[in-house]
Design an enzyme around this catalytic site. Structure first.
Site, mmCIF file in Angstrom:
data_model
loop_
_atom_site.group_PDB
_atom_site.id
_atom_site.type_symbol
_atom_site.label_atom_id
_atom_site.label_comp_id
_atom_site.label_asym_id
_atom_site.label_seq_id
_atom_site.Cartn_x
_atom_site.Cartn_y
_atom_site.Cartn_z
ATOM 1 N N GLY A 187 2.580 3.577 1.572
ATOM 2 C CA GLY A 187 3.135 3.761 2.913
ATOM 3 C C GLY A 187 3.655 5.164 3.142
ATOM 4 N N ASP A 215 8.818 5.001 8.150
ATOM 5 C CA ASP A 215 8.471 6.320 8.685
ATOM 6 C C ASP A 215 7.574 7.197 7.820
ATOM 7 O OD1 ASP A 215 10.207 6.854 6.664
ATOM 8 O OD2 ASP A 215 11.802 7.697 7.914
ATOM 9 N N GLY A 216 7.229 6.731 6.615
ATOM 10 C CA GLY A 216 6.363 7.536 5.755
ATOM 11 C C GLY A 216 7.078 8.690 5.061
ATOM 12 N N GLY A 274 0.821 -1.224 0.000
ATOM 13 C CA GLY A 274 0.000 0.000 0.000
ATOM 14 C C GLY A 274 0.845 1.260 0.000
ATOM 15 N N ARG A 302 -1.968 -0.397 -9.393
ATOM 16 C CA ARG A 302 -0.851 -1.261 -9.764
ATOM 17 C C ARG A 302 -1.327 -2.700 -9.941
ATOM 18 N NH1 ARG A 302 3.114 1.652 -6.669
ATOM 19 N NH2 ARG A 302 2.201 3.711 -6.440
ATOM 20 N N ASP A 350 3.984 -4.499 -7.384
ATOM 21 C CA ASP A 350 3.461 -3.248 -6.832
ATOM 22 C C ASP A 350 4.066 -2.030 -7.536
ATOM 23 O OD1 ASP A 350 5.762 -4.371 -5.335
ATOM 24 O OD2 ASP A 350 5.762 -2.434 -4.341
ATOM 25 N N ASN A 351 5.089 -2.259 -8.354
ATOM 26 C CA ASN A 351 5.678 -1.165 -9.114
ATOM 27 C C ASN A 351 5.391 -1.322 -10.603
ATOM 28 O OD1 ASN A 351 6.715 -0.232 -6.727
ATOM 29 N ND2 ASN A 351 8.765 -1.064 -7.045
ATOM 30 N N ARG A 361 3.484 14.436 -7.141
ATOM 31 C CA ARG A 361 3.514 13.717 -8.404
ATOM 32 C C ARG A 361 2.093 13.448 -8.891
ATOM 33 N NH1 ARG A 361 5.911 7.713 -6.796
ATOM 34 N NH2 ARG A 361 4.088 7.020 -5.636
#
Ligand code: AMP
Ligand code: MG
Length: 628
Positions: free
Chosen positions: A150, A184-185, A148, A243, A344-345, A236
């Site tokens: 993150g 940590d995001g 997800g 995905r 996921d990419n 962005r």
């Protein structure tokens, strides 16, 4: 639908300033939330109001089921410093050039202001509110479970009224979400500079990609990786951030309902409607498989056994497959590697996405991987087409039940309970047949795009069966054998005239142009002879194709970029911004980056030539770690 049309913007050689300037501010931009209003939210925070009033610590990492996103706000950023804005991105979104100077712009792209939310007017539980997506993924071939967004939080969508393209704008590095797992995001400045630059570059050379609007240095935040580093946020945007891993997660959890909703959403709202998806190719297609106008779809694609029942989900799969085949063909033709092609990419729209340890080739080495941790060379240059297909097979497995159901797919009992036991074998067999057959289509679409691009890069206007072996393969072979620069080879070839290639001696003389400046390779005579033999074949093909030097040079210079944001260039920019505190270098590099086919940019001639020139000693083919 129209909103797909603006994907790559086909800007090859065209000055970006020729397109219409935008007229909106961030505030006045028309906004939407098609994603969150059509798909199920995290049941723990079912509305923006419930999430907005929740204490921050309750929005942290956990498993989220039966949902495709969570409403979550960005963490505030102390002392944001706006380092760079892409003028091309402003135009494509429809924003005024001056908007980038406003205080509001700075606050929004730093995550400090949610434009669509107002405590009083949004007291009722609707409205547009930031969200983080839920997805999973196969990483390095292994199922990794829930991943997800993150550290990415989407703010809103906006549709450019001139191009009809709808974009979802998000902040990467904006703080923790339920998908942050143990991290940590945040994002560090060095990888944010890399993502900002490469997104806009790929778009400028016509490769489908997610885009970058701005880069913010978070002065007040230090992020710990292998050491303490400055933090940053990239604003962005993309037509969709869905995905393959979004589908994988629903499948691995056996959530049939969610899978179907996601597939329907993708067809209706990302691909513009079921009627826009590829239909069966008429079986009487008169074109031979190898004609130059070949569309990439072999005649027998839809004629295999059991394929008479292709339903709309198979058409969706074919649409996704074609876009991904096209993008990977472009990566191969331009020597780009993503570096971490996990599912996921891998974008449902075939966009280049999630830039970590990506790189462009320097010298031509097909076994090169830019990912320092990729010991098996899974994500090396030469493996990319295979890996995208591997990812497509996982997607085929996720869509397998829907595709395999054939004309039964809308049966009420099938929708609620799945396939009946007695029909299961047939369904599986049909799904497998479809995926296998789609593999042929993938290869064909990939090859047709690859050939088209290589043909253009070599200055030819027509294709011949023998070109692949004699021109493409032999060019790459000698580049590899003599460790010559991949990008320079195409750019340098663009300046050749036919008269320079008339005799064996003249061909050997000019062959030296492929070498590094002032430096011949060890086997000088041998490489000159080999390049000269290739130049002879190339000249013969050019002569029969179009002998007009001027026309060919112009066409070649518009597809063979002079500037490439190679790893060493990005490293130098990072060093100058981060360590030396320079603030002019990034905007200067963006001039080259947004118009990479130009001959010069009116910035600083010697610097321009240096950044476009030979890779400095020991700075070629660098590798990056995944930590970012
Ligand atoms: P990536 O390798 O960047 O594609 O990331 C893989 C997964 O890890 C995604 O779910 C990311 O959102 C998550 N992730 C990576 N870095 C961080 C971070 N610093 N904080 C939170 N999540 C992260
Ligand atoms: Mg990722």
């Amino acid at each position: 639908m129209a909103h797909l049309n603006g994907s790559s913007n086909g800007t090859n050689g065209v000055d970006g300033n020729s397109r219409p300037a935008g007229s909106y501010t961030l505030q006045s931009l028309p906004k939407s939330n098609v994603f969150t209003s059509n798909l199920p939210p995290d049941p723990a925070f079912p509305t923006p109001a419930k999430s907005h009033s929740a204490p921050r610590e309750t929005l942290g990492p956990r498993l989220v089921k039966e949902a495709l996103y969570t409403f979550v706000r960005p963490e505030p950023t102390q002392e944001p410093e706006l380092l760079a804005v892409s003028s091309r991105a402003l135009q494509d979104i429809g924003l005024k050039e001056e908007e980038a100077q406003s205080e509001e712009f700075k606050e929004v792209v730093a995550g400090n202001k949610i434009l669509t939310w107002d405590e009083k007017t949004n007291a009722e539980e609707g409205g547009i509110y930031p969200w983080a997506q839920c997805y999973g993924g196969y990483q390095f071939g292994q199922w990794a479970g829930q991943l997800g967004d993150g550290r990415a939080i989407s703010l809103f969508e906006t549709t450019n009224e001139k191009t009809g393209t709808r974009y979802e704008i998000q902040l990467k590095g904006a703080g923790k979400t339920p998908y942050s797992r143990f991290a940590d995001g945040k994002a560090v400045l060095r990888s944010s500079i890399r993502e900002f630059v490469v997104s806009e570059y790929l778009n400028a050379i016509g490769i489908p990609t997610t885009r970058a609007l701005s880069l913010t240095h978070c002065k007040g935040s230090k992020v710990f990786r292998e050491r303490m580093e400055p933090g940053a946020i990239v604003a962005r945007f993309a037509q969709s951030w869905i995905r393959f891993g979004t589908f994988d997660l629903a499948r691995m959890r056996g959530d049939r309902k969610l899978l179907r909703e996601l597939a329907d959403y993708t067809a209706e709202h990302v691909y513009g409607g079921w009627d826009k998806l590829p239909s069966k190719v008429p079986s009487g297609d008169p074109k031979s498989k190898h004609s130059s106008t070949f569309t990439g779809i072999p005649k027998d694609t839809v004629e295999g056994e059991g394929l008479e029942q292709e339903n709309r989900y198979t058409r969706l799969y074919r649409a996704i497959l074609r876009r991904n085949a096209e993008t990977v063909a472009k990566w191969q033709a331009y020597g780009f590697m993503n570096g971490v092609l996990n599912t996921d990419n891998t974008s449902i729209l075939g966009l280049s996405i999630d830039f970590g340890p990506f790189a462009f080739l320097d010298t031509f080495d097909p076994t090169y991987t830019p990912n320092h941790d990729d010991h098996m060379l899974r994500y090396s240059y030469r493996n990319q087409p295979t890996i995208i297909w591997w990812n497509l097979v996982r997607l085929g497995e996720a869509l397998g039940e829907l595709m395999g159901a054939g004309s039964n797919v809308d049966d009420a009992v099938f929708i609620s309970d799945g396939v009946k036991e007695e029909d299961a074998d047939e369904l599986v067999k049909r799904a497998e047949g479809i995926i296998e057959n789609c593999g042929e289509e993938y290869k064909a679409v990939f090859l047709s795009h690859y050939k088209e691009l290589m043909t253009a890069r070599l200055g030819l206007t027509s294709q011949k069966e023998s070109d692949f072996e004699e021109l493409f393969s032999e060019l790459l072979d000698f580049l590899e054998a003599h460790e010559l620069d991949f990008h320079h080879a195409f750019r340098k070839l663009s300046y050749f005239t036919l008269s320079e290639l008339e005799t064996e001696q003249s061909r050997k003389d000019v062959a030296g142009r492929f070498f590094r400046f002032n430096e011949a390779p060890a086997q000088d005579a041998e490489s000159r002879s080999r390049i000269a033999r290739w130049l002879e074949k190339w000249a013969a093909r050019v002569k029969e194709d179009n002998p007009n030097d001027e026309e060919r040079q112009k066409a070649m210079l518009a597809v063979n970029p002079k500037f490439v944001p190679r790893s060493w260039v990005l490293d130098e920019v990072i060093d100058r911004v981060e360590k030396k505190g320079e603030r002019d270098i990034l905007p200067a590099i963006m001039k080259l980056n947004l118009d990479p086919f130009n001959e010069n940019w009116g910035w600083n001639e010697s610097e321009e030539e240096r950044f476009c020139g030979d890779v400095p000693k020991y700075k070629g083919m660098m590798q990056c770690s995944c930590s970012s």
